[in-house]
Design an enzyme around this catalytic site. Structure first.
Site, PDB file in Angstrom:
ATOM      1  CG  ASP A 129      -1.688   1.244   1.366  1.00  0.00           C
ATOM      2  OD1 ASP A 129      -1.340   2.339   1.023  1.00  0.00           O
ATOM      3  OD2 ASP A 129      -2.881   1.008   1.790  1.00  0.00           O
ATOM      4  CG  HIS A 130       1.453   4.333  -3.181  1.00  0.00           C
ATOM      5  ND1 HIS A 130       0.085   3.976  -3.523  1.00  0.00           N
ATOM      6  CD2 HIS A 130       1.635   5.689  -3.187  1.00  0.00           C
ATOM      7  CE1 HIS A 130      -0.606   4.891  -3.832  1.00  0.00           C
ATOM      8  NE2 HIS A 130       0.313   6.035  -3.704  1.00  0.00           N
ATOM      9  CG  HIS A 149      -4.218   4.614  -0.349  1.00  0.00           C
ATOM     10  ND1 HIS A 149      -3.121   3.557  -0.471  1.00  0.00           N
ATOM     11  CD2 HIS A 149      -4.267   4.980  -1.775  1.00  0.00           C
ATOM     12  CE1 HIS A 149      -2.932   3.249  -1.785  1.00  0.00           C
ATOM     13  NE2 HIS A 149      -3.634   4.206  -2.498  1.00  0.00           N
TER      14      HIS A 149
HETATM   15  C1  BG6 Z   1      -3.791   4.554  -6.224  1.00  0.00           C
HETATM   16  C2  BG6 Z   1      -5.113   4.663  -6.676  1.00  0.00           C
HETATM   17  O1  BG6 Z   1      -3.577   3.669  -5.044  1.00  0.00           O
HETATM   18  O2  BG6 Z   1      -3.513   5.820  -5.265  1.00  0.00           O
HETATM   19  C3  BG6 Z   1      -5.217   5.934  -7.534  1.00  0.00           C
HETATM   20  O3  BG6 Z   1      -5.204   3.581  -7.300  1.00  0.00           O
HETATM   21  C4  BG6 Z   1      -4.695   7.244  -6.898  1.00  0.00           C
HETATM   22  O4  BG6 Z   1      -6.298   6.043  -8.194  1.00  0.00           O
HETATM   23  C5  BG6 Z   1      -3.470   7.190  -6.170  1.00  0.00           C
HETATM   24  O5  BG6 Z   1      -4.498   8.338  -8.110  1.00  0.00           O
HETATM   25  C6  BG6 Z   1      -2.932   8.295  -5.406  1.00  0.00           C
HETATM   26  O6  BG6 Z   1      -1.961   8.326  -4.918  1.00  0.00           O
HETATM   27  P1  BG6 Z   1      -0.926   9.342  -4.468  1.00  0.00           P
HETATM   28  O7  BG6 Z   1       0.387   9.023  -3.922  1.00  0.00           O
HETATM   29  O8  BG6 Z   1      -0.736  10.368  -5.644  1.00  0.00           O
HETATM   30  O9  BG6 Z   1      -1.741  10.033  -3.319  1.00  0.00           O
END
Ligand code: BG6
Length: 520
Positions: A208-209, A271
């Site tokens: 989960d980045h 997230h």
């Molecule tokens: C991803 C989603 O996990 O996270 C995307 O699938 C989203 O839809 C993205 O745009 C948002 O990531 P960040 O790091 O730009 O907030």
């Protein structure tokens, strides 16, 4: 809101000589390993993985024994893959300009094998190539298999790895998978079973980045490395918590995936609930994988599932129509490519959650996540109660809002504290002011990309910032009943113009509790 009191040191000294940047180098280096990227020619690999690996190389964080093997269906050679990698790194690396010496060294560790995931022989060929590289690249048999491919391919890949005898042997064998981890509790469990048939749970790294973002990790540092916040971090002083994950972008060519997922599955299930878990969990015994994840699971399990009767009052689903974002006219969701013309998929979700435990009794957690919002911002707002007795009377405190702590996850990463201060004048007027901490000015370094941290942790074998199977399941247990009601059109889909903060129903969600959303 009142004036901003800047408390951080604003230095103009170069990083190398600035004392604030001292000790910032991360000396953890990954173990020797061979990283296989399935889907190496795809979007995730090009935008995130290859640039992150290059930046790790630049910071000298890659192990001495290291190689990347791209594995995908495209006809490529080592050379053409290197060319592809070099173009993607030039385009997407967070550090610019590209350091040619570092890039050349990194590219010399990149290889390519054409693999059709359906063909066992291709995996056997891949295995032969990996064995050769074991010797030439000194990677001690350690393997990191990264599935940068759509989730439906995971099963085939892990089964083929097993059949080709690639999932065991000397050294470690880790598998990395990306969200979504299923589309509901049932499919999440099935995915876990598929992965665990071949890999031990300790070797499964679910990305989960958000957990790789510096500011998300800082939630734990803020809470548990300081003594002054934790005593007030509970229902005694906190009125409510608001979590906003707002994006300017629309679905960016991902209509096929997004139209099936929607904001609740795409952002809230993972997230946003991870942010809730980090804000609300009890202090772990140690900053160690299972201690941290045990506490996160406990708090996710303590969240009261929204019942069928509550769903209309406690949730909002919205979809954007055409509008203007940052001065640019953008189409409505239903006009996006690969989105069904009459789609009922939500691009905005808002909910009120309650955590049924001693610390958080009667403290609502409001979450909202949406695409095509006026600006990109992710923040956690801790809203405090008003003082029990107002010494100064209504005239003096008309401009005073309750205390609040805002954890700004992105952009302008930092933390701010809002409190009341006397306006300099002969009379007595008290107004809210903000004390601000900003990463950039405090440490004078750009925060690394989440993928750098996560790839490094995987090489090191530290799963603290990866989600465990039981966490994923606990999150789906909360999402499933909401999805079921939404499929039944309860509450009805509410439209909002692109470039606004969601439908009016989102405001009503908090106003019915006599609260307002924070306008970032
Ligand atoms: C991803 C989603 O996990 O996270 C995307 O699938 C989203 O839809 C993205 O745009 C948002 O990531 P960040 O790091 O730009 O907030």
């Amino acid at each position: 809101m009142g004036g901003r009191a800047q408390v951080t040191a604003v230095a103009s000294t170069p990083v190398a000589t600035n004392p604030l940047a001292e000790g910032l180098h991360d000396y953890r280096v990954g173990e020797p390993c061979l990283m296989v990227i399935f889907g190496a020619t795809g979007d995730l690999s090009g935008r995130k993985l290859l640039p992150a690996l290059y930046n790790l190389a630049k910071q000298r964080l890659l192990p001495a024994g290291f190689a990347v093997v791209g594995a995908a269906i495209d006809d490529m050679t080592d050379d053409s893959f290197r060319k592809h990698a070099s173009e993607k790194i030039a385009e997407f690396s967070r550090t610019q300009p590209i350091d040619q010496r570092v890039l050349d060294a990194f590219l010399s560790a990149c290889f390519y094998v054409k693999v059709d995931f359906g063909k066992l022989d291709d995996f056997k060929g891949l295995q032969r190539r990996l064995s050769e590289l074991d010797t030439t690249r000194h990677v001690s048999g350690n393997r990191m298999f990264y599935c940068a491919t759509p989730p439906p391919t995971y099963e085939t890949i892990v089964e083929q790895l097993k059949a080709a005898g690639m999932a065991t042997g000397a050294g470690f064998h880790r598998i990395v998978v990306e969200k979504p981890f299923g589309s509901d509790l049932k499919s999440a469990r099935e995915l876990t079973a598929i992965l665990q048939r071949v890999f031990h749970e300790d070797s499964v790294y679910r990305i989960d980045h958000y957990l790789g973002k510096e500011t998300v990790q800082n939630i734990m540092a803020f809470r548990f490395a300081n003594s002054i916040f934790e005593p007030v971090w509970n229902t005694n002083l906190i009125d409510s918590v608001q979590i906003t994950v707002a994006e300017e972008i629309g679905v960016e060519g991902r209509g096929t995936y997004y139209d099936k997922a929607g904001a609740l599955r795409d952002i809230v299930q993972n997230h946003a609930l991870q942010l809730v878990a980090l804000v609300a969990m009890e202090p772990p015994l140690a900053f160690e994988a299972n201690s941290v994840r045990d506490e996160k699971v406990k708090v996710l399990r303590a969240i009261k599932p929204i019942t069928d009767e509550e769903v209309a009052r406690a949730t909002v689903r919205g979809q954007y129509t055409k509008g203007w974002v940052q001065g640019e006219q953008v189409p409505g969701y239903r006009d996006e490519k690969n989105v069904a013309p009459g789609s009922l998929t939500e691009t905005f979700a808002a909910l009120r959650l309650n955590i049924d435990n001693w610390r958080w009794a009667n403290v609502p957690f409001y979450i909202r996540a949406g695409k095509r919002m006026p600006k990109r911002i992710t923040e956690i707002r801790i809203q405090f109660k008003r003082p029990p007795h107002m010494t100064f009377g209504p005239d003096a405190t008309r401009e005073l809002d309750p205390n609040a702590i805002t954890l700004r996850i992105q952009p302008e990463e930092g933390i701010s504290l809002r409190f009341g201060a006397k306006v300099p004048s002969a009379g007595l007027r008290i107004r809210s002011v903000t004390m601000d901490f900003q990463y950039m000015t405090a440490f004078l370094v750009e925060t690394p990309e989440a993928y750098e941290r996560l790839l490094l942790d995987c090489m090191i074998g530290d799963p603290t910032l990866f989600t465990r199977a039981d966490e994923v399941e606990a999150a789906w247990r909360l999402i499933d009943p909401i999805e079921a009601a939404w499929r039944d059109d309860r509450p009805p889909l509410a439209m909002y113009a692109a470039g606004t903060w969601g439908p009016p129903a989102a405001d009503k969600l908090v106003q019915q509790d006599r609260r307002e959303w924070h306008r970032p």
